[in-house]
Scaffold this motif. Structure first.
Motif, PDB file in Angstrom:
ATOM      1  N   LEU A  75      49.085  95.673  50.444  1.00  0.00           N
ATOM      2  CA  LEU A  75      48.328  96.764  49.821  1.00  0.00           C
ATOM      3  C   LEU A  75      49.256  97.850  49.293  1.00  0.00           C
ATOM      4  O   LEU A  75      49.023  98.407  48.205  1.00  0.00           O
ATOM      5  N   VAL A  76      50.308  98.160  50.044  1.00  0.00           N
ATOM      6  CA  VAL A  76      51.264  99.172  49.585  1.00  0.00           C
ATOM      7  C   VAL A  76      51.981  98.697  48.327  1.00  0.00           C
ATOM      8  O   VAL A  76      52.193  99.482  47.378  1.00  0.00           O
ATOM      9  N   ALA A  77      52.348  97.428  48.269  1.00  0.00           N
ATOM     10  CA  ALA A  77      53.008  96.898  47.079  1.00  0.00           C
ATOM     11  C   ALA A  77      52.095  96.974  45.857  1.00  0.00           C
ATOM     12  O   ALA A  77      52.531  97.345  44.761  1.00  0.00           O
ATOM     13  N   ALA A  78      50.822  96.644  46.041  1.00  0.00           N
ATOM     14  CA  ALA A  78      49.879  96.764  44.930  1.00  0.00           C
ATOM     15  C   ALA A  78      49.711  98.220  44.509  1.00  0.00           C
ATOM     16  O   ALA A  78      49.609  98.532  43.310  1.00  0.00           O
ATOM     17  N   GLY A  79      49.683  99.131  45.479  1.00  0.00           N
ATOM     18  CA  GLY A  79      49.587 100.546  45.147  1.00  0.00           C
ATOM     19  C   GLY A  79      50.801 101.055  44.389  1.00  0.00           C
ATOM     20  O   GLY A  79      50.678 101.894  43.487  1.00  0.00           O
ATOM     21  N   VAL A  80      51.988 100.552  44.727  1.00  0.00           N
ATOM     22  CA  VAL A  80      53.197 100.946  44.000  1.00  0.00           C
ATOM     23  C   VAL A  80      53.129 100.480  42.553  1.00  0.00           C
ATOM     24  O   VAL A  80      53.517 101.213  41.621  1.00  0.00           O
ATOM     25  N   VAL A  81      52.633  99.277  42.344  1.00  0.00           N
ATOM     26  CA  VAL A  81      52.491  98.781  40.969  1.00  0.00           C
ATOM     27  C   VAL A  81      51.512  99.648  40.177  1.00  0.00           C
ATOM     28  O   VAL A  81      51.752  99.994  39.013  1.00  0.00           O
ATOM     29  N   VAL A  93      39.225 101.430  42.652  1.00  0.00           N
ATOM     30  CA  VAL A  93      40.488 100.813  43.050  1.00  0.00           C
ATOM     31  C   VAL A  93      40.484 100.515  44.548  1.00  0.00           C
ATOM     32  O   VAL A  93      40.893  99.429  44.983  1.00  0.00           O
ATOM     33  N   LEU A  94      40.003 101.464  45.345  1.00  0.00           N
ATOM     34  CA  LEU A  94      39.897 101.215  46.789  1.00  0.00           C
ATOM     35  C   LEU A  94      38.938 100.062  47.079  1.00  0.00           C
ATOM     36  O   LEU A  94      39.183  99.246  47.974  1.00  0.00           O
ATOM     37  N   ALA A  95      37.853  99.984  46.329  1.00  0.00           N
ATOM     38  CA  ALA A  95      36.920  98.868  46.508  1.00  0.00           C
ATOM     39  C   ALA A  95      37.576  97.541  46.159  1.00  0.00           C
ATOM     40  O   ALA A  95      37.344  96.523  46.834  1.00  0.00           O
ATOM     41  N   GLY A  96      38.420  97.529  45.116  1.00  0.00           N
ATOM     42  CA  GLY A  96      39.149  96.304  44.781  1.00  0.00           C
ATOM     43  C   GLY A  96      40.098  95.878  45.880  1.00  0.00           C
ATOM     44  O   GLY A  96      40.221  94.686  46.191  1.00  0.00           O
ATOM     45  N   PHE A  97      40.765  96.855  46.517  1.00  0.00           N
ATOM     46  CA  PHE A  97      41.644  96.527  47.639  1.00  0.00           C
ATOM     47  C   PHE A  97      40.850  95.952  48.809  1.00  0.00           C
ATOM     48  O   PHE A  97      41.293  94.996  49.461  1.00  0.00           O
ATOM     49  N   LEU A 166      29.826  99.942  29.337  1.00  0.00           N
ATOM     50  CA  LEU A 166      29.840 100.647  30.610  1.00  0.00           C
ATOM     51  C   LEU A 166      30.269  99.747  31.755  1.00  0.00           C
ATOM     52  O   LEU A 166      31.051 100.147  32.625  1.00  0.00           O
ATOM     53  N   ALA A 167      29.761  98.506  31.772  1.00  0.00           N
ATOM     54  CA  ALA A 167      30.109  97.587  32.856  1.00  0.00           C
ATOM     55  C   ALA A 167      31.601  97.280  32.866  1.00  0.00           C
ATOM     56  O   ALA A 167      32.242  97.225  33.918  1.00  0.00           O
ATOM     57  N   GLY A 168      32.190  97.079  31.676  1.00  0.00           N
ATOM     58  CA  GLY A 168      33.618  96.804  31.614  1.00  0.00           C
ATOM     59  C   GLY A 168      34.457  97.973  32.083  1.00  0.00           C
ATOM     60  O   GLY A 168      35.408  97.806  32.847  1.00  0.00           O
ATOM     61  N   ALA A 169      34.107  99.191  31.638  1.00  0.00           N
ATOM     62  CA  ALA A 169      34.846 100.370  32.074  1.00  0.00           C
ATOM     63  C   ALA A 169      34.667 100.630  33.570  1.00  0.00           C
ATOM     64  O   ALA A 169      35.555 101.182  34.220  1.00  0.00           O
ATOM     65  N   PHE A 170      33.523 100.229  34.104  1.00  0.00           N
ATOM     66  CA  PHE A 170      33.220 100.490  35.507  1.00  0.00           C
ATOM     67  C   PHE A 170      33.958  99.530  36.433  1.00  0.00           C
ATOM     68  O   PHE A 170      34.483  99.940  37.470  1.00  0.00           O
ATOM     69  N   PHE A 171      34.021  98.250  36.064  1.00  0.00           N
ATOM     70  CA  PHE A 171      34.577  97.241  36.961  1.00  0.00           C
ATOM     71  C   PHE A 171      36.008  96.851  36.636  1.00  0.00           C
ATOM     72  O   PHE A 171      36.622  96.099  37.415  1.00  0.00           O
ATOM     73  N   GLU A 172      36.570  97.310  35.534  1.00  0.00           N
ATOM     74  CA  GLU A 172      37.945  96.940  35.213  1.00  0.00           C
ATOM     75  C   GLU A 172      38.955  97.450  36.237  1.00  0.00           C
ATOM     76  O   GLU A 172      39.858  96.702  36.635  1.00  0.00           O
ATOM     77  N   PRO A 173      38.873  98.703  36.722  1.00  0.00           N
ATOM     78  CA  PRO A 173      39.814  99.110  37.789  1.00  0.00           C
ATOM     79  C   PRO A 173      39.680  98.286  39.055  1.00  0.00           C
ATOM     80  O   PRO A 173      40.676  97.989  39.718  1.00  0.00           O
ATOM     81  N   LEU A 174      38.459  97.895  39.404  1.00  0.00           N
ATOM     82  CA  LEU A 174      38.257  97.058  40.591  1.00  0.00           C
ATOM     83  C   LEU A 174      38.933  95.709  40.420  1.00  0.00           C
ATOM     84  O   LEU A 174      39.626  95.227  41.332  1.00  0.00           O
ATOM     85  N   ALA A 175      38.748  95.080  39.251  1.00  0.00           N
ATOM     86  CA  ALA A 175      39.360  93.770  39.012  1.00  0.00           C
ATOM     87  C   ALA A 175      40.880  93.869  38.975  1.00  0.00           C
ATOM     88  O   ALA A 175      41.584  92.994  39.495  1.00  0.00           O
ATOM     89  N   SER A 176      41.412  94.932  38.369  1.00  0.00           N
ATOM     90  CA  SER A 176      42.870  95.104  38.311  1.00  0.00           C
ATOM     91  C   SER A 176      43.455  95.255  39.706  1.00  0.00           C
ATOM     92  O   SER A 176      44.465  94.619  40.049  1.00  0.00           O
ATOM     93  N   ALA A 177      42.830  96.098  40.530  1.00  0.00           N
ATOM     94  CA  ALA A 177      43.319  96.277  41.894  1.00  0.00           C
ATOM     95  C   ALA A 177      43.203  94.987  42.698  1.00  0.00           C
ATOM     96  O   ALA A 177      44.092  94.658  43.501  1.00  0.00           O
TER      97      ALA A 177
END
Length: 316
Positions: A75-81, A93-97, A166-177
């Motif tokens: 998780l720390v490595a992903a956060g650094v990226v 982002v926290l939900a993606g983690f 809206l759905a793409g902007a909403f869930f894109e950070p979750l998918a990236s994380a």
């Protein structure tokens, strides 16, 4: 910003006698704080359960320590990226983690469990292989399957980046994380986990320390699996039934992006009648606020001041 506004209101209260100031109304920070609290609590509970399960099944504090170290390190490595990409750590982002925790725990446990199993087998057989050689062979033994599974899961999530709107902007950070956490977990499992196993398990006596839960679970699972494999006809009917239900649920599920709001604050908007003004705006707003308080679910209400009195502007 919210705390600064509340401090400024507290300083203004002595100079505003007879005026009641309620800063809890229309306070978006309350919902954000509650969301972060819920995610943090879920993360802590999940971490404690993982530690308990690792200790119960691996039955060796060194092995459990390796897995517990690999999970937060991923998780720390992903956060650094994400930090290097100048991305913010928000609720999605926290939900993606948290969603990726399942894959992270799986990577941490599978490698360690396979390494421990191979070390026990080689030591019981009196093999002359070095500990480093056994760890390398055990890591390479399970890595192709884990790599393929990671790629499949990542490909299943990539359509989120092409949703748009809206759905793409909403869930894109979750998918990236989620994808970054999985990739970081795979890198940690290929580098840090074998190194920790070599350091902690090189001279550790792990031959006789096997969890008493594992043989019992193997017997139960073996009996259940034999019954399932024997009932082929029923298994085929269940497969078709589940497939048809999945298609029906996907057809009628709808495309709503956001769930129902659980915010404690609601806005009520009133439009004046057309024609000459017969009532002052302040009187309309006060009457609307007083009518809202009559409901038992409403704890307090406040009108918004400064609204323009025009044909298209509402009185809130």
């Amino acid at each position: 910003m919210t705390r600064g506004v509340e401090e400024a209101l507290a300083k203004l209260r002595p100079g505003l006698p007879g005026i009641e100031i309620d800063s809890t109304i229309f306070r978006p920070a309350t919902f954000i704080d509650l969301s972060i609290y819920n995610l943090t609590r879920a993360l802590i509970i999940g971490s404690v359960l993982v530690i308990i399960i690792l200790g119960a099944f691996l039955y060796e504090w060194r092995v459990a320590l390796i897995s517990v170290t690999a999970i937060p390190l991923s998780l720390v490595a992903a956060g650094v990226v994400l930090y290097l990409r100048e991305a913010t750590i928000n609720t999605m982002v926290l939900a993606g983690f948290i969603v990726a925790l399942g894959d992270i725990v799986d990577d941490a446990i599978i490698d360690v469990e396979n390494i421990v199993r191979r070390l026990r087998e080689e030591r019981r057989a009196g093999s002359s292989k070095s500990t480093a050689r056994v760890i390398l062979e055990a890591t390479l033994e399970v890595r192709p399957a884990i790599l393929q599974a990671t790629i499949i899961i990542a490909l299943a999530v990539t359509p989120v980046f092409f949703m748009g709107g809206l759905a793409g902007a909403f869930f894109e950070p979750l998918a990236s994380a989620f994808i970054l956490a999985m990739l970081a977990s795979m890198v940690v499992a290929m580098t840090v986990t074998p190194a920790l196993c070599l350091i902690l398990l090189n001279r550790a006596a792990i031959e006789q320390r096997e969890s008493p839960l594992v043989p019992w679970l193997k017997r139960v699972y073996g009996a259940m699996l034999s019954r399932i494999l024997a009932a082929r006809a029923r298994r085929s009917r269940a497969r078709w039934s589940l497939s048809s239900r999945a298609l029906q649920s996907g057809r009628f599920s709808g495309t709503r992006c956001c769930p129902n709001s659980r915010s404690a604050t609601s806005s009520c908007t009133g439009f004046p009648r057309r024609g000459p003004r017969t009532r002052k705006p302040s009187g309309s707003r006060s009457a609307l606020a007083a009518s809202c308080v009559r409901f038992p679910e409403c704890a307090t209400s406040a009108p918004i001041s400064g609204a323009r009195w025009a044909g298209t502007s509402p009185t809130a």
